[in-house]
Design a protein around this motif. Structure first.
Motif, PDB file in Angstrom:
ATOM      1  N   MET A   1       0.962  -1.315   0.052  1.00 33.09           N
ATOM      2  CA  MET A   1       0.129   0.034  -0.221  1.00 33.09           C
ATOM      3  C   MET A   1       0.917   1.146   0.110  1.00 33.09           C
ATOM      4  SD  MET A   1      -1.755   0.354   3.967  1.00 33.09           S
ATOM      5  CE  MET A   1      -2.884  -0.982   3.395  1.00 33.09           C
ATOM      6  N   PHE A   2       0.427   2.198  -0.466  1.00 31.03           N
ATOM      7  CA  PHE A   2       1.197   3.591  -0.828  1.00 31.03           C
ATOM      8  C   PHE A   2       0.846   4.350   0.416  1.00 31.03           C
ATOM      9  CE2 PHE A   2       2.195   7.623  -2.385  1.00 31.03           C
ATOM     10  CZ  PHE A   2       3.632   7.125  -3.083  1.00 31.03           C
ATOM     11  N   VAL A   3       1.997   4.976   0.827  1.00 24.88           N
ATOM     12  CA  VAL A   3       2.068   5.664   2.042  1.00 24.88           C
ATOM     13  C   VAL A   3       2.925   7.102   2.133  1.00 24.88           C
ATOM     14  CG1 VAL A   3       2.576   5.643   4.582  1.00 24.88           C
ATOM     15  CG2 VAL A   3       2.059   3.602   3.446  1.00 24.88           C
ATOM     16  N   VAL A   4       2.027   7.957   2.411  1.00 34.41           N
ATOM     17  CA  VAL A   4       2.890   9.322   2.398  1.00 34.41           C
ATOM     18  C   VAL A   4       2.909   9.977   3.910  1.00 34.41           C
ATOM     19  CG1 VAL A   4       2.473  11.878   1.822  1.00 34.41           C
ATOM     20  CG2 VAL A   4       1.810   9.981   0.140  1.00 34.41           C
ATOM     21  N   VAL A   5       3.775  10.326   4.443  1.00 34.79           N
ATOM     22  CA  VAL A   5       3.988  10.709   5.917  1.00 34.79           C
ATOM     23  C   VAL A   5       4.502  12.394   5.904  1.00 34.79           C
ATOM     24  CG1 VAL A   5       4.785  10.265   8.126  1.00 34.79           C
ATOM     25  CG2 VAL A   5       4.246   8.507   6.970  1.00 34.79           C
ATOM     26  N   SER A   6       3.820  13.104   6.681  1.00 30.70           N
ATOM     27  CA  SER A   6       4.417  14.481   6.637  1.00 30.70           C
ATOM     28  C   SER A   6       4.647  14.517   8.095  1.00 30.70           C
ATOM     29  CB  SER A   6       3.115  15.343   6.149  1.00 30.70           C
ATOM     30  OG  SER A   6       3.735  16.841   6.415  1.00 30.70           O
ATOM     31  N   VAL A   7       5.790  15.217   8.160  1.00 33.20           N
ATOM     32  CA  VAL A   7       6.425  15.301   9.794  1.00 33.20           C
ATOM     33  C   VAL A   7       6.707  16.821   9.856  1.00 33.20           C
ATOM     34  CG1 VAL A   7       8.011  14.725  11.230  1.00 33.20           C
ATOM     35  CG2 VAL A   7       7.342  12.998   9.722  1.00 33.20           C
ATOM     36  N   ARG A   8       6.307  17.511  11.079  1.00 30.31           N
ATOM     37  CA  ARG A   8       6.429  18.893  11.287  1.00 30.31           C
ATOM     38  C   ARG A   8       7.225  18.881  12.459  1.00 30.31           C
ATOM     39  NH1 ARG A   8       2.945  23.009  12.886  1.00 30.31           N
ATOM     40  NH2 ARG A   8       1.269  21.375  12.519  1.00 30.31           N
ATOM     41  N   ALA A   9       8.135  19.694  12.844  1.00 33.22           N
ATOM     42  CA  ALA A   9       8.691  19.892  14.233  1.00 33.22           C
ATOM     43  C   ALA A   9       8.915  18.844  14.915  1.00 33.22           C
ATOM     44  CB  ALA A   9       8.096  20.904  14.859  1.00 33.22           C
ATOM     45  N   SER A  10       9.758  17.863  14.556  1.00 33.35           N
ATOM     46  CA  SER A  10       9.943  16.719  15.239  1.00 33.35           C
ATOM     47  C   SER A  10      11.639  16.476  15.536  1.00 33.35           C
ATOM     48  CB  SER A  10       9.499  15.417  14.637  1.00 33.35           C
ATOM     49  OG  SER A  10      10.224  15.035  13.550  1.00 33.35           O
ATOM     50  N   GLN A  11      11.994  15.359  16.320  1.00 34.33           N
ATOM     51  CA  GLN A  11      13.245  15.597  16.553  1.00 34.33           C
ATOM     52  C   GLN A  11      14.186  14.397  15.452  1.00 34.33           C
ATOM     53  OE1 GLN A  11      12.684  13.017  19.937  1.00 34.33           O
ATOM     54  NE2 GLN A  11      12.019  14.588  21.345  1.00 34.33           N
ATOM     55  N   GLU A  12      15.405  14.667  15.422  1.00 37.68           N
ATOM     56  CA  GLU A  12      16.166  14.309  14.177  1.00 37.68           C
ATOM     57  C   GLU A  12      16.045  12.731  14.378  1.00 37.68           C
ATOM     58  OE1 GLU A  12      17.647  15.287  11.573  1.00 37.68           O
ATOM     59  OE2 GLU A  12      16.755  17.037  12.066  1.00 37.68           O
ATOM     60  N   HIS A  13      16.083  12.059  15.534  1.00 37.52           N
ATOM     61  CA  HIS A  13      16.114  10.530  15.528  1.00 37.52           C
ATOM     62  C   HIS A  13      14.872  10.041  14.756  1.00 37.52           C
ATOM     63  CE1 HIS A  13      13.263   9.860  18.950  1.00 37.52           C
ATOM     64  NE2 HIS A  13      13.758  10.849  19.279  1.00 37.52           N
ATOM     65  N   PHE A  14      13.781  10.931  14.903  1.00 35.04           N
ATOM     66  CA  PHE A  14      12.490  10.330  14.467  1.00 35.04           C
ATOM     67  C   PHE A  14      12.534  10.425  12.831  1.00 35.04           C
ATOM     68  CE2 PHE A  14       7.927  11.227  13.471  1.00 35.04           C
ATOM     69  CZ  PHE A  14       7.481  10.102  13.878  1.00 35.04           C
ATOM     70  N   HIS A  15      13.237  11.320  12.593  1.00 33.95           N
ATOM     71  CA  HIS A  15      13.040  11.316  10.728  1.00 33.95           C
ATOM     72  C   HIS A  15      14.093  10.079  10.422  1.00 33.95           C
ATOM     73  CE1 HIS A  15      11.683  15.249   9.928  1.00 33.95           C
ATOM     74  NE2 HIS A  15      12.060  15.540  10.855  1.00 33.95           N
ATOM     75  N   GLY A  16      15.306   9.884  11.079  1.00 38.22           N
ATOM     76  CA  GLY A  16      16.180   8.689  10.990  1.00 38.22           C
ATOM     77  C   GLY A  16      15.279   7.300  10.707  1.00 38.22           C
ATOM     78  N   TYR A  17      14.412   7.374  11.801  1.00 40.41           N
ATOM     79  CA  TYR A  17      13.563   5.983  11.987  1.00 40.41           C
ATOM     80  C   TYR A  17      12.727   5.892  10.508  1.00 40.41           C
ATOM     81  CZ  TYR A  17       9.871   2.774  13.699  1.00 40.41           C
ATOM     82  OH  TYR A  17       9.247   1.830  13.792  1.00 40.41           O
ATOM     83  N   LEU A  18      12.131   6.997  10.198  1.00 36.56           N
ATOM     84  CA  LEU A  18      10.911   6.946   9.039  1.00 36.56           C
ATOM     85  C   LEU A  18      11.884   6.578   7.596  1.00 36.56           C
ATOM     86  CD1 LEU A  18       8.812  10.074   9.585  1.00 36.56           C
ATOM     87  CD2 LEU A  18       7.967   7.641   9.929  1.00 36.56           C
ATOM     88  N   SER A  19      13.155   7.262   7.669  1.00 37.43           N
ATOM     89  CA  SER A  19      13.879   6.810   6.436  1.00 37.43           C
ATOM     90  C   SER A  19      14.424   5.396   6.542  1.00 37.43           C
ATOM     91  CB  SER A  19      15.322   7.720   6.776  1.00 37.43           C
ATOM     92  OG  SER A  19      15.144   9.109   6.590  1.00 37.43           O
ATOM     93  N   ARG A  20      14.219   4.522   7.445  1.00 36.13           N
ATOM     94  CA  ARG A  20      14.229   3.338   7.491  1.00 36.13           C
ATOM     95  C   ARG A  20      13.286   2.573   6.537  1.00 36.13           C
ATOM     96  NH1 ARG A  20      15.083   1.543  13.528  1.00 36.13           N
ATOM     97  NH2 ARG A  20      16.765   2.972  14.192  1.00 36.13           N
TER      98      ARG A  20
END
Length: 104
Positions: A1-20
């Motif tokens: 299934m296709f997924v889009v996630v928009s993140v605003r003002a979160s911690q850097e490690h959270f961005h790294g987690y999503l990049s996995r």
């Protein structure tokens, strides 16, 4: 299934987690094609992480009339409302007035 996630003002490690799991198409915007189980577990993780910003996930959902679903968590100016199986994005009351006074 296709997924889009928009993140605003979160911690850097959270961005790294999503990049996995997803590809960062733009700053704070992640896209990808995941299994239903991975999407469910990813949302469990996203919604359990405390954030001062907001996270919105849009994913394909063939059981819904529009073919997709919208879920969000955090401090957002908009919220997804389900009206008879159709997702409508609603703004919070007074938000436009607040922006008008802040811009002066």
């Amino acid at each position: 299934m296709f997924v889009v996630v928009s993140v605003r003002a979160s911690q850097e490690h959270f961005h790294g987690y999503l990049s996995r799991f997803l590809t960062e198409a733009d700053v704070g915007l992640y896209v990808g094609n995941l299994s239903k189980v991975v999407v469910e577990r990813l949302w469990e993780r996203i919604s359990s992480v405390p954030t001062s910003g907001a996270v919105t996930m849009i994913f394909s959902d063939p059981s819904r009339e529009q073919g997709f679903n919208v879920v969000s968590v955090g401090d957002s100016a908009r919220t997804a409302v389900d009206i008879d199986g159709v997702t409508v994005i609603a703004g919070l009351p007074g938000r436009a007035t607040q922006k008008l006074y802040n811009s002066r």
